[in-house]
Design an enzyme around this catalytic site. Structure first.
Site, PDB file in Angstrom:
ATOM      1  N   ARG A 135      13.310  88.481 117.414  1.00 34.93           N
ATOM      2  CA  ARG A 135      14.351  89.278 118.060  1.00 34.93           C
ATOM      3  C   ARG A 135      14.066  89.458 119.544  1.00 34.93           C
ATOM      4  O   ARG A 135      14.989  89.592 120.346  1.00 34.93           O
ATOM      5  CB  ARG A 135      14.482  90.636 117.354  1.00 34.93           C
ATOM      6  CG  ARG A 135      15.147  90.535 115.987  1.00 34.93           C
ATOM      7  CD  ARG A 135      15.092  91.851 115.216  1.00 34.93           C
ATOM      8  NE  ARG A 135      15.719  92.946 115.913  1.00 34.93           N
ATOM      9  CZ  ARG A 135      17.031  93.192 115.934  1.00 34.93           C
ATOM     10  NH1 ARG A 135      17.864  92.385 115.304  1.00 34.93           N
ATOM     11  NH2 ARG A 135      17.505  94.240 116.576  1.00 34.93           N
ATOM     12  N   CYS A 227      23.103 104.214 114.213  1.00 29.43           N
ATOM     13  CA  CYS A 227      24.414 103.813 113.678  1.00 29.43           C
ATOM     14  C   CYS A 227      24.531 104.311 112.241  1.00 29.43           C
ATOM     15  O   CYS A 227      24.880 103.557 111.328  1.00 29.43           O
ATOM     16  CB  CYS A 227      24.598 102.294 113.774  1.00 29.43           C
ATOM     17  SG  CYS A 227      23.285 101.332 112.996  1.00 29.43           S
TER      18      CYS A 227
END
Length: 467
Positions: A135, A227
């Site tokens: 990532r 989130c």
């Protein structure tokens, strides 16, 4: 798609009469939004703006972004609209400030980092971090495409930043969470959800906050976001932070028309995005200030083991090479031209001691703008130079290419556009630097990075521009 029963029961209690509208919204398509790069793209598209973020727009439907050369050139970033609310924390609590050092702790894939690069005070230094190597590579790619010379990309666990006490003026923690806000667009998130995972996420989030707290300067800001809808991962974590550390939760001014819900537990204010009220995915954000009473506000450059001074990471680039590199980028006394191993980079001079400290205490992927690498006494320009906002195109051979040629280049096919001279050639698409080819007689080598190449088949005839 059915959602986990315990999640539904908790949301019924949390939302009361609003639950039916919330549940209905979970079965609708998620909105699609983009944010323009203000340093690369000035033309305003005829699209509906995202009201809480500058240069951000909703798209009427989700297009295929991969075929668009402007996407790869960093003209815009595809980002979920709710997460762009970060801009309000910066605008309202860092207005008119001098340049700062900021950390995006959980930075991949790069949405908040590219956003911060666009809205922080000029000449600010942004460290974008990701703990997972794969990532981190994606994060570095997106930061380089955005084109700023004032970025550092690192790959570290949050606890590693304890080596840099009182170092950052701003820390953004977009914490790993249970992902409840992504249920409607990511079935995997719903399938993996459990009460046990919510508890595990909450514990991990508290560890992250504790690990990073010392690296924030007294008086500095911490922006916390997730989130997820879970109070256990949101307000309760901030209440814990306030009880265990000197943390002051700051309010934000929010327009009623935005549909954002203000939540409060024990005086801790946070801001929630529900899909039935605001045009975006589920999201939570709060802003915290580290109170100055905790200690000196003077920045600390990093701890060295044993108190020994470490060897400098960078060496000054040879004068002849500096003269050449200065022709490649927009002239400024602010830059330092340095060499690290076989790579030549330009770094913001005002932050050189801090960048040295970062390299000496963390795992750094890259800093500033990598300009070239030395290969057999030759200088090969790097992709990040072609994509940089400080590039001087007039210092290079430049060829503007059409859509088909740009797409073939991005697929890393051999391209030799008309008018390309011998040697290194900068390809541009719609006026933006895209990448390098090197013409050698009747052929040309493609220097678009292998790991960035487009792998899907493309049909220019069916392509619809995004902006």
């Amino acid at each position: 798609m059915p959602f986990p029963t315990p999640f539904i029961q908790r949301m019924q209690q949390q939302l009361g009469n609003d639950f039916a509208a919330f549940e209905q919204a979970l079965h609708t398509d998620a909105p699609v939004s983009i944010r323009l790069n203000p340093f690369k793209w000035k033309e305003i598209p005829p699209l509906e703006p995202v009201p809480w973020a500058s240069g951000a727009f909703y798209l009427p439907e989700r297009p295929a972004f991969t075929p668009d050369p402007l996407f790869h050139a960093g003209a815009y970033y595809v980002q979920e609209a709710s997460s762009m609310f970060l801009e309000q924390a910066i605008r309202q609590h860092l207005p008119g400030r001098e340049a700062v050092i900021a950390l995006d702790l959980c930075g991949a894939p790069g949405g908040k980092s590219t956003h911060l690069t666009s809205i922080l005070p000029p000449e600010s230094l942004l460290v974008s971090n990701e703990v997972i190597k794969s990532r981190t590579n994606i994060l570095a790619e997106n930061i380089q495409k955005w084109g700023s010379p004032c970025n550092v990309v690192s790959q570290n666990d949050p606890r590693d930043f304890s080596r840099l006490p009182r170092f950052f003026d701003l820390v953004v923690v977009d914490a790993p969470c249970s992902g409840e806000g992504l249920f409607r667009r990511d079935p995997t998130a719903a399938n993996e959800w459990s009460d046990a995972n919510v508890k595990l996420c909450s514990e991990r989030q508290r560890r992250i906050l504790a690990d990073i707290w010392d690296s924030l300067k007294p008086g500095g800001l911490l922006v916390y976001s997730t989130c997820t809808y879970s109070p256990q991962e949101n307000e309760e974590n901030l209440t814990w932070l306030r009880h265990h550390y000197q943390a002051e939760v700051l309010p934000l001014e929010v327009e009623e028309s935005w549909g954002i819900s203000e939540a409060e537990i024990e005086g801790v204010k946070g801001y929630r995005f529900y899909p039935h009220k605001s045009r975006g995915e589920g999201f939570f954000m709060a802003v915290v200030r580290k109170t100055a009473e905790e200690g000196s506000t003077e920045r600390v450059g990093g701890k060295n083991k044993g108190g020994k001074k470490k060897k400098a990471v960078f060496s000054e680039a040879p004068k002849a090479i500096q003269n050449l590199l200065q022709e490649w980028v927009q002239s400024s006394d602010a830059w330092e031209y340095v060499q690290h191993n076989e790579q030549l980079s330009v770094l913001p001079g005002r932050w050189m001691p801090e960048i040295e400290a970062l390299y000496q205490n963390l795992r750094i992927s890259y800093a500033g703008t990598p300009l070239a690498e030395i290969k057999q006494k030759n200088l090969n320009p790097l992709p990040s130079l072609a994509l940089s906002t400080i590039l001087r195109p007039e210092a290079h051979a430049v060829v503007e290419v059409d859509l088909e040629t740009a797409q073939r280049f991005l697929r890393r096919e051999d391209v030799l556009p008309d008018g390309a001279p011998e040697g290194w050639v900068l390809l541009q698409y719609r006026g933006l630097g895209l990448g390098w080819i090197k013409r050698i007689k009747h052929r040309a080598n493609n220097y678009w990075p292998k790991e960035w190449r487009i792998r899907m088949e493309l049909n220019p005839a069916s392509y619809q521009p995004v902006i």
